[in-house]
Design a protein around this motif. Structure first.
Motif, PDB file in Angstrom:
ATOM      1  N   GLY A 132     -31.618 -72.525 -45.259  1.00  0.00           N
ATOM      2  CA  GLY A 132     -32.121 -73.555 -46.160  1.00  0.00           C
ATOM      3  C   GLY A 132     -33.046 -74.529 -45.465  1.00  0.00           C
ATOM      4  O   GLY A 132     -34.060 -74.966 -46.034  1.00  0.00           O
ATOM      5  N   GLU A 133     -32.711 -74.899 -44.233  1.00  0.00           N
ATOM      6  CA  GLU A 133     -33.562 -75.810 -43.469  1.00  0.00           C
ATOM      7  C   GLU A 133     -34.886 -75.138 -43.123  1.00  0.00           C
ATOM      8  O   GLU A 133     -35.965 -75.751 -43.219  1.00  0.00           O
ATOM      9  CB  GLU A 133     -32.843 -76.238 -42.183  1.00  0.00           C
ATOM     10  CG  GLU A 133     -31.479 -76.874 -42.391  1.00  0.00           C
ATOM     11  CD  GLU A 133     -31.563 -78.247 -43.044  1.00  0.00           C
ATOM     12  OE1 GLU A 133     -32.640 -78.864 -43.020  1.00  0.00           O
ATOM     13  OE2 GLU A 133     -30.539 -78.696 -43.587  1.00  0.00           O
ATOM     14  N   MET A 134     -34.817 -73.867 -42.719  1.00  0.00           N
ATOM     15  CA  MET A 134     -36.039 -73.166 -42.334  1.00  0.00           C
ATOM     16  C   MET A 134     -36.980 -72.954 -43.515  1.00  0.00           C
ATOM     17  O   MET A 134     -38.198 -73.099 -43.386  1.00  0.00           O
ATOM     18  CB  MET A 134     -35.692 -71.817 -41.695  1.00  0.00           C
ATOM     19  CG  MET A 134     -35.162 -71.910 -40.284  1.00  0.00           C
ATOM     20  SD  MET A 134     -34.980 -70.285 -39.506  1.00  0.00           S
ATOM     21  CE  MET A 134     -33.299 -69.883 -39.955  1.00  0.00           C
ATOM     22  N   ILE A 135     -36.421 -72.642 -44.676  1.00  0.00           N
ATOM     23  CA  ILE A 135     -37.293 -72.304 -45.809  1.00  0.00           C
ATOM     24  C   ILE A 135     -38.029 -73.538 -46.323  1.00  0.00           C
ATOM     25  O   ILE A 135     -39.114 -73.425 -46.885  1.00  0.00           O
ATOM     26  CB  ILE A 135     -36.484 -71.613 -46.935  1.00  0.00           C
ATOM     27  CG1 ILE A 135     -37.409 -70.679 -47.730  1.00  0.00           C
ATOM     28  CG2 ILE A 135     -35.817 -72.621 -47.854  1.00  0.00           C
ATOM     29  CD1 ILE A 135     -37.940 -69.516 -46.957  1.00  0.00           C
ATOM     30  N   GLN A 136     -37.451 -74.731 -46.120  1.00  0.00           N
ATOM     31  CA  GLN A 136     -38.149 -75.946 -46.536  1.00  0.00           C
ATOM     32  C   GLN A 136     -39.472 -76.088 -45.787  1.00  0.00           C
ATOM     33  O   GLN A 136     -40.505 -76.431 -46.370  1.00  0.00           O
ATOM     34  CB  GLN A 136     -37.283 -77.176 -46.278  1.00  0.00           C
ATOM     35  CG  GLN A 136     -37.949 -78.496 -46.613  1.00  0.00           C
ATOM     36  CD  GLN A 136     -38.165 -78.669 -48.103  1.00  0.00           C
ATOM     37  OE1 GLN A 136     -37.284 -79.112 -48.814  1.00  0.00           O
ATOM     38  NE2 GLN A 136     -39.347 -78.323 -48.594  1.00  0.00           N
ATOM     39  N   ILE A 137     -39.459 -75.806 -44.491  1.00  0.00           N
ATOM     40  CA  ILE A 137     -40.677 -75.903 -43.689  1.00  0.00           C
ATOM     41  C   ILE A 137     -41.624 -74.751 -44.010  1.00  0.00           C
ATOM     42  O   ILE A 137     -42.841 -74.944 -44.153  1.00  0.00           O
ATOM     43  CB  ILE A 137     -40.331 -75.909 -42.190  1.00  0.00           C
ATOM     44  CG1 ILE A 137     -39.316 -77.018 -41.876  1.00  0.00           C
ATOM     45  CG2 ILE A 137     -41.586 -76.079 -41.350  1.00  0.00           C
ATOM     46  CD1 ILE A 137     -39.763 -78.408 -42.279  1.00  0.00           C
TER      47      ILE A 137
END
Length: 462
Positions: A414-419
Motif C-alpha cells: 500500500g505504501e509503495m503503490i501510493q508513490i
C-alpha cells in the motif's frame, strides 16, 4: 439578505460530506451538516480506520515469530486480548470523531446531530429537531451499508458493522465473499487466532484485479492456513446449541461456526431520504445518479461518495467533496479523475495496484503490451521461517513504452503503490523507471530493476 437559511446543507458527515462542508465554509459560505450517528462516517467509525488498526494488531503475531530469525528470544509465548484491542480501537475512533467535529466547529459549520430528510429541492427536514431548514444547495453524502443475501437464516450472520465489536474473538468463523472486506477480515481474524474459512461463489477472489495478483493471493491465503472454498456459497444458516451456527453450503455439505460474517457487497444509503419527492433520479442499485461535477438531475442537489456508487473509496469521496466546494464557492472548477485511482487491499500479504490490469490493456483497450514481473522472498523473510513471497508486475504499452499499470503483493504494498501512482499518473515510461537509481536493499527497488520481458505464460522470478 439571502432567501435561504444556508448556502449549503450537507446530509451525512462522512469523509466526503465533512470535506465539502469545511472547504465551503472556508470560502465564507453558510454551511450546515446533519449526521444521525457519529461524525466521521463509515471510514472512521466502522470501516478503514478500525479495520487497519485490527490488521496492524494481527501482524504482531508474525512479528513475534519473525524476531527469532534475527536473534531475539521472546521470554514467554505472547498472549492476545481481544477485549484490550477492541477497547483501544474504540478509544482511537472516539478521538478521531472528536477531531472531525472540532474541525467543523472551527470553520463555523452548523452541526445537527439528527437524521435529515429532503423535503423539496431547497428544503431539508431535521427529524430529531422537528423543523426545516432551507438551503440554496443540498449535498447528499450518506454513504452505503452492508447487504446480506436473501437466504434462510441470514439474520443470524453479522456484517462488517458488527465485526469490530464482537464480545469475544470467535474460535471458528466463516467469511462469505471475495472482495476487500472479506479478504482483510479473513487474514486479520486468522492471525489473531480464529480458525477461518473463506467461501466465495467465484473461481478466484478480488474480481477486477490483475489475474496474476489474484492467483498469488489465493496461494498466500492457503499457505497461511485459511480454508478457502471457491465456486460455492451459503444456502442457509440455522442456530444450534451453544449459540453456534450451522451452515449448509450450496454443494450440500455442512459446517458449524461460532460466527458467520457476510462480506457480500454494499448498497447506497438512499432509502427514506425524501429524494424521490425532490425528483432526484436514482440508479438500479439505489445509487444517486450524478454527472462529472457530482450534480444530480435537480440542478442544486449534489451527491458525493459511496452513495453515488462510482468509485467507492474514501479518498475519492474526499476529492469529490473538495471539488464540489471549489466549484460552488471557490470559483475553481475541476473534475475528480475516476479513471486512475490507486488502491490497496490490507490483506496479509498486502495488495497495492494502480492503472490497467494486463487483461484490461489487452482485451478492453486493445493495446499490445510488454509484461515485466518478479516473485521473490524479501530480505526480511530470508532471515525468518516464513515463505511469504513478494510479487510485482508492470504492464507497459509496447508501442509508447508508457507504464499502464503497477501491481504489487507483499509487505508495504500500500505504501509503495501510493508513490508509484504519482509516476503512472504523470505518464512515466518504462525507460523512466529504468533510469531511476535503485534504493538498495529494499523490496521497492525491484520496480526499477525489472529488465526481462515476460509473456503471459512465463512464471516470475524465483
Amino acid at each position: 439578505m439571502s432567501e435561504f437559511d444556508v448556502d449549503l446543507f450537507v446530509v451525512g458527515a462522512g469523509s466526503g460530506g465533512v470535506r465539502a462542508a469545511r472547504i465551503s465554509a472556508g470560502y465564507g459560505a453558510r454551511v450546515a451538516i446533519a449526521e444521525e450517528y457519529r461524525i466521521g462516517g463509515t471510514c472512521v467509525i466502522r470501516g478503514c480506520v478500525p479495520k487497519k488498526i485490527m490488521v496492524l494488531a494481527s501482524r504482531f503475531r508474525d512479528a513475534f515469530d519473525d524476531a527469532a530469525g534475527f536473534g531475539w528470544t521472546i521470554p514467554k509465548k505472547p498472549e492476545f486480548s481481544w477485549n484490550a484491542l477492541r477497547d483501544a480501537k474504540d478509544k482511537e475512533i472516539g478521538r478521531l470523531s472528536e477531531i472531525y467535529q472540532r474541525n467543523l466547529e472551527r470553520t463555523d459549520v452548523e452541526i445537527h446531530q439528527t437524521r435529515a430528510e429532503v423535503v423539496d429541492a431547497h428544503t431539508v427536514r431535521l427529524i430529531g429537531e422537528d423543523r426545516t431548514i432551507t438551503a440554496k444547495n443540498i449535498l447528499i453524502s450518506t454513504g452505503g451499508h452492508p447487504v446480506a443475501p436473501h437466504i434462510s437464516g441470514a439474520e443470524l450472520a453479522i456484517s462488517s458493522n458488527e465485526a469490530f465489536d464482537l464480545p469475544e474473538l470467535p474460535n471458528r468463523i466463516l467469511i462469505v465473499g471475495g472482495g476487500y472486506i472479506a479478504l482483510e477480515f479473513a487474514c486479520l481474524f486468522q492471525r489473531l487466532g480464529s480458525k477461518v474459512t473463506l467461501i466465495h461463489r467465484g473461481e478466484k477472489v478480488l474480481r477486477g484485479f490483475d489475474e496474476d495478483l489474484r492467483d498469488e493471493l489465493m496461494l498466500a491465503l492457503a499457505a497461511e492456513g485459511i480454508t478457502v472454498k471457491m465456486n460455492n456459497t451459503v444456502a442457509k444458516i440455522e442456530a444450534i446449541e451453544n449459540n453456534c451456527r450451522r451452515v449448509e453450503y450450496m454443494a450440500g455439505d455442512t459446517d458449524d461456526f461460532d460466527v458467520v460474517f457476510f462480506a457480500t457487497g454494499r448498497s447506497p444509503n438512499t432509502k427514506g431520504l425524501g429524494l424521490e419527492a425532490a425528483g432526484v433520479a436514482l440508479g438500479a442499485n439505489g445509487e444517486i445518479k450524478v454527472d462529472q461535477n457530482s450534480r444530480t438531475n435537480v440542478p442544486n442537489i449534489f451527491a458525493v461518495g459511496d452513495v453515488t456508487d462510482r468509485v467507492n473509496l474514501t479518498p475519492v469521496a474526499i476529492r469529490e467533496g473538495h471539488a464540489l466546494a471549489d466549484m460552488l464557492f471557490g470559483e475553481k472548477k475541476w473534475v475528480p479523475d475516476h479513471s486512475l485511482v490507486a488502491t490497496a487491499v490490507f490483506s496479509t500479504p498486502e495488495i497495492g495496484t494502480v492503472g490497467l490490469t494486463e487483461q484490461q490493456a489487452r482485451e478492453e483497450m486493445m493495446v499490445a503490451v510488454d509484461i515485466y514481473k518478479t516473485r521473490f522472498r524479501s530480505l526480511k523473510h530470508v532471515m525468518t521461517r516464513r515463505q511469504e513471497r513478494t510479487f510485482m508486475k508492470l504492464v507497459v504499452d509496447a508501442k509508447s513504452d508508457k507504464v499502464l499499470g503497477v501491481h504489487i503483493m507483499g509487505e508495504d504494498a500500500g505504501e509503495m503503490i501510493q508513490i508509484a501512482a504519482i509516476a503512472v499518473g504523470m505518464g512515466a515510461t518504462k525507460a523512466d523507471f529504468d533510469r531511476t537509481v535503485a534504493v538498495h536493499p529494499t523490496a521497492a527497488e525491484e520496480l526499477v530493476t525489472l529488465r526481462e520481458k515476460m509473456n503471459t505464460t512465463n512464471p516470475g522470478g524465483a
